[in-house]
Design a protein around this motif. Sequence first.
Motif, PDB file in Angstrom:
ATOM      1  N   TYR A 173      30.853  18.554 -10.175  1.00 55.87           N
ATOM      2  CA  TYR A 173      31.612  19.816  -9.932  1.00 55.87           C
ATOM      3  C   TYR A 173      32.744  20.135 -11.068  1.00 55.87           C
ATOM      4  CZ  TYR A 173      34.194  23.509  -7.632  1.00 55.87           C
ATOM      5  OH  TYR A 173      34.794  24.833  -7.265  1.00 55.87           O
ATOM      6  N   PHE A 174      33.479  18.987 -11.382  1.00 55.31           N
ATOM      7  CA  PHE A 174      34.551  18.935 -12.265  1.00 55.31           C
ATOM      8  C   PHE A 174      34.270  18.580 -13.725  1.00 55.31           C
ATOM      9  CE2 PHE A 174      37.107  18.214  -8.333  1.00 55.31           C
ATOM     10  CZ  PHE A 174      38.037  19.402  -8.369  1.00 55.31           C
ATOM     11  N   SER A 175      33.363  17.809 -14.074  1.00 53.52           N
ATOM     12  CA  SER A 175      32.876  17.846 -15.434  1.00 53.52           C
ATOM     13  C   SER A 175      32.113  19.021 -15.728  1.00 53.52           C
ATOM     14  CB  SER A 175      32.054  16.817 -15.479  1.00 53.52           C
ATOM     15  OG  SER A 175      30.874  16.509 -14.695  1.00 53.52           O
ATOM     16  N   THR A 176      31.336  19.557 -15.085  1.00 53.71           N
ATOM     17  CA  THR A 176      30.500  20.904 -15.413  1.00 53.71           C
ATOM     18  C   THR A 176      31.616  22.031 -15.444  1.00 53.71           C
ATOM     19  OG1 THR A 176      29.856  21.374 -13.220  1.00 53.71           O
ATOM     20  CG2 THR A 176      28.349  20.178 -14.504  1.00 53.71           C
ATOM     21  N   GLY A 177      32.459  21.908 -14.758  1.00 57.37           N
ATOM     22  CA  GLY A 177      33.380  23.244 -14.738  1.00 57.37           C
ATOM     23  C   GLY A 177      34.338  23.074 -16.008  1.00 57.37           C
ATOM     24  N   ILE A 178      34.693  21.653 -16.370  1.00 55.53           N
ATOM     25  CA  ILE A 178      35.435  21.909 -17.514  1.00 55.53           C
ATOM     26  C   ILE A 178      34.366  22.133 -18.742  1.00 55.53           C
ATOM     27  CG2 ILE A 178      36.448  20.037 -19.228  1.00 55.53           C
ATOM     28  CD1 ILE A 178      37.463  18.616 -16.477  1.00 55.53           C
ATOM     29  N   VAL A 179      33.277  21.445 -18.883  1.00 55.02           N
ATOM     30  CA  VAL A 179      32.416  21.999 -19.944  1.00 55.02           C
ATOM     31  C   VAL A 179      31.929  23.340 -20.022  1.00 55.02           C
ATOM     32  CG1 VAL A 179      30.045  21.600 -20.772  1.00 55.02           C
ATOM     33  CG2 VAL A 179      31.587  19.683 -20.077  1.00 55.02           C
ATOM     34  N   ALA A 180      32.036  23.928 -18.938  1.00 52.76           N
ATOM     35  CA  ALA A 180      31.730  25.386 -18.734  1.00 52.76           C
ATOM     36  C   ALA A 180      32.803  26.248 -19.559  1.00 52.76           C
ATOM     37  CB  ALA A 180      31.565  25.937 -17.403  1.00 52.76           C
ATOM     38  N   SER A 181      34.198  25.790 -19.221  1.00 49.42           N
ATOM     39  CA  SER A 181      35.226  26.391 -20.060  1.00 49.42           C
ATOM     40  C   SER A 181      35.273  26.095 -21.508  1.00 49.42           C
ATOM     41  CB  SER A 181      36.659  25.894 -19.308  1.00 49.42           C
ATOM     42  OG  SER A 181      36.689  26.572 -18.016  1.00 49.42           O
ATOM     43  N   LEU A 182      34.849  24.893 -21.735  1.00 52.72           N
ATOM     44  CA  LEU A 182      34.675  24.612 -23.213  1.00 52.72           C
ATOM     45  C   LEU A 182      33.770  25.373 -24.084  1.00 52.72           C
ATOM     46  CD1 LEU A 182      35.284  20.791 -23.136  1.00 52.72           C
ATOM     47  CD2 LEU A 182      36.878  22.359 -24.023  1.00 52.72           C
ATOM     48  N   ALA A 183      32.599  25.591 -23.298  1.00 58.17           N
ATOM     49  CA  ALA A 183      31.578  26.323 -24.094  1.00 58.17           C
ATOM     50  C   ALA A 183      31.997  27.821 -24.039  1.00 58.17           C
ATOM     51  CB  ALA A 183      30.232  26.174 -22.945  1.00 58.17           C
ATOM     52  N   HIS A 184      32.580  28.460 -23.306  1.00 60.41           N
ATOM     53  CA  HIS A 184      32.977  29.532 -23.244  1.00 60.41           C
ATOM     54  C   HIS A 184      34.183  29.700 -24.375  1.00 60.41           C
ATOM     55  CE1 HIS A 184      34.439  33.842 -22.243  1.00 60.41           C
ATOM     56  NE2 HIS A 184      35.796  33.422 -22.122  1.00 60.41           N
ATOM     57  N   ALA A 185      35.055  28.820 -24.175  1.00 64.23           N
ATOM     58  CA  ALA A 185      36.125  28.714 -25.507  1.00 64.23           C
ATOM     59  C   ALA A 185      35.435  28.652 -27.094  1.00 64.23           C
ATOM     60  CB  ALA A 185      37.032  27.712 -25.214  1.00 64.23           C
ATOM     61  N   ALA A 186      34.452  27.606 -26.849  1.00 60.41           N
ATOM     62  CA  ALA A 186      33.893  27.520 -28.251  1.00 60.41           C
ATOM     63  C   ALA A 186      32.974  29.034 -28.900  1.00 60.41           C
ATOM     64  CB  ALA A 186      32.679  26.589 -28.114  1.00 60.41           C
ATOM     65  N   LEU A 187      32.544  29.603 -27.886  1.00 60.99           N
ATOM     66  CA  LEU A 187      31.901  30.900 -28.353  1.00 60.99           C
ATOM     67  C   LEU A 187      32.710  32.086 -28.386  1.00 60.99           C
ATOM     68  CD1 LEU A 187      28.763  30.128 -26.437  1.00 60.99           C
ATOM     69  CD2 LEU A 187      28.765  30.474 -29.041  1.00 60.99           C
ATOM     70  N   ASN A 188      33.896  31.827 -27.875  1.00 57.80           N
ATOM     71  CA  ASN A 188      35.092  32.973 -27.946  1.00 57.80           C
ATOM     72  C   ASN A 188      36.354  32.520 -28.691  1.00 57.80           C
ATOM     73  OD1 ASN A 188      33.648  35.584 -26.407  1.00 57.80           O
ATOM     74  ND2 ASN A 188      33.104  33.485 -25.269  1.00 57.80           N
ATOM     75  N   PRO A 189      36.536  32.006 -29.526  1.00 54.52           N
ATOM     76  CA  PRO A 189      37.388  31.055 -30.167  1.00 54.52           C
ATOM     77  C   PRO A 189      38.623  31.977 -30.351  1.00 54.52           C
ATOM     78  CG  PRO A 189      36.289  31.332 -31.939  1.00 54.52           C
ATOM     79  CD  PRO A 189      35.289  31.850 -30.592  1.00 54.52           C
ATOM     80  N   GLY A 190      38.783  33.332 -30.548  1.00 56.56           N
ATOM     81  CA  GLY A 190      39.561  33.942 -30.741  1.00 56.56           C
ATOM     82  C   GLY A 190      40.369  34.549 -29.522  1.00 56.56           C
ATOM     83  N   SER A 191      39.703  34.560 -28.378  1.00 60.09           N
ATOM     84  CA  SER A 191      40.099  35.246 -27.351  1.00 60.09           C
ATOM     85  C   SER A 191      41.588  34.827 -26.612  1.00 60.09           C
ATOM     86  CB  SER A 191      38.798  35.245 -26.053  1.00 60.09           C
ATOM     87  OG  SER A 191      39.268  35.707 -25.130  1.00 60.09           O
ATOM     88  N   VAL A 192      42.355  35.896 -26.137  1.00 61.45           N
ATOM     89  CA  VAL A 192      43.341  35.492 -25.468  1.00 61.45           C
ATOM     90  C   VAL A 192      43.435  36.027 -24.073  1.00 61.45           C
ATOM     91  CG1 VAL A 192      44.947  35.335 -27.262  1.00 61.45           C
ATOM     92  CG2 VAL A 192      44.682  37.612 -26.374  1.00 61.45           C
ATOM     93  N   ILE A 193      42.173  36.424 -23.596  1.00 55.72           N
ATOM     94  CA  ILE A 193      41.821  36.813 -22.229  1.00 55.72           C
ATOM     95  C   ILE A 193      41.707  35.622 -21.220  1.00 55.72           C
ATOM     96  CG2 ILE A 193      40.197  38.075 -20.751  1.00 55.72           C
ATOM     97  CD1 ILE A 193      39.562  39.860 -23.189  1.00 55.72           C
ATOM     98  N   PRO A 194      42.591  35.665 -20.255  1.00 52.06           N
ATOM     99  CA  PRO A 194      42.390  34.409 -19.340  1.00 52.06           C
ATOM    100  C   PRO A 194      41.002  34.173 -18.662  1.00 52.06           C
ATOM    101  CG  PRO A 194      44.370  35.768 -18.954  1.00 52.06           C
ATOM    102  CD  PRO A 194      43.503  36.500 -19.871  1.00 52.06           C
ATOM    103  N   THR A 195      40.275  33.311 -18.650  1.00 49.24           N
ATOM    104  CA  THR A 195      39.036  33.073 -18.056  1.00 49.24           C
ATOM    105  C   THR A 195      39.557  32.413 -16.651  1.00 49.24           C
ATOM    106  OG1 THR A 195      38.031  32.797 -20.199  1.00 49.24           O
ATOM    107  CG2 THR A 195      36.771  31.887 -18.333  1.00 49.24           C
ATOM    108  N   ILE A 196      38.854  32.828 -15.783  1.00 44.07           N
ATOM    109  CA  ILE A 196      39.206  32.119 -14.451  1.00 44.07           C
ATOM    110  C   ILE A 196      37.987  32.106 -13.620  1.00 44.07           C
ATOM    111  CG2 ILE A 196      41.458  32.931 -14.352  1.00 44.07           C
ATOM    112  CD1 ILE A 196      40.619  35.317 -12.643  1.00 44.07           C
ATOM    113  N   GLY A 197      37.841  31.417 -12.492  1.00 42.57           N
ATOM    114  CA  GLY A 197      36.894  31.062 -11.487  1.00 42.57           C
ATOM    115  C   GLY A 197      36.169  29.775 -11.468  1.00 42.57           C
ATOM    116  N   ALA A 198      35.448  29.744 -10.387  1.00 42.40           N
ATOM    117  CA  ALA A 198      34.869  28.271 -10.180  1.00 42.40           C
ATOM    118  C   ALA A 198      33.387  28.590 -10.427  1.00 42.40           C
ATOM    119  CB  ALA A 198      34.785  28.133  -8.691  1.00 42.40           C
TER     120      ALA A 198
END
Length: 211
Positions: free
Chosen positions: A100-125
């Motif tokens: 649960y937690f490792s995939t949640g963290i990697v999911a956020s990292l994947a989103h960040a890597a593909l949207n590096p300039g975004s300042v829009i907060p990403t939320i959700g489980a």
Amino acid sequence: MFPIKDENPTETTPYLTIALIVVNLGIFLATFLSGSFDQIIGDYGMKPAELLAGKNLHTLFTSMFLHGGFLHVIGNVWFLWIFGDNIEDYFGREKFLLIYFSTGIVASLAHAALNPGSVIPTIGASGAIAGILGAYIVKYPRAKVYTVLFFFLFYVIKIPAVAFLGIWIGIQVLSATVTAVAGVAVSTAYWAHIGGFALGAAMVYLWEKSK
């Protein structure tokens, strides 16, 4: 296409799955009723540009417990309820939480890597829950899922989990690809779903192969 339940009984009570559902719902309600909803989302949501700059790293964790609305949180915890209990039952509490937690963290990292300039907060489980779905498709591909379909009328059919979850992840990949090619900004973190799903599937596949 929406799941109602699966034909996959468990032998133990899924206490952690229930706890995560209660915590997610509780935090959403507390945030929603706080009068400071936007500020909380801004402070504790994961902003890719800040994260990649080494700032507010705690939001990798806190963002997993924030949701933008009732449909957002209800949809997430419903999927967790249907598919999470079997993963907790089979792998036990420690491995369940690891997925649960490792995939949640990697999911956020994947989103960040593909949207590096975004300042829009990403939320959700959803990234973490996508990891549970990835684990489920590897472990229980033939389990039947009661699914609601709408085609002029509502229909309930039983389909194998590999078909239901395969369609689900296929939609995520297609949506991510189309929006990337079109250069359209969307509120759904498709790459987070893809990253979480892929890691959850890989973890279970490797665990099963190592037996």
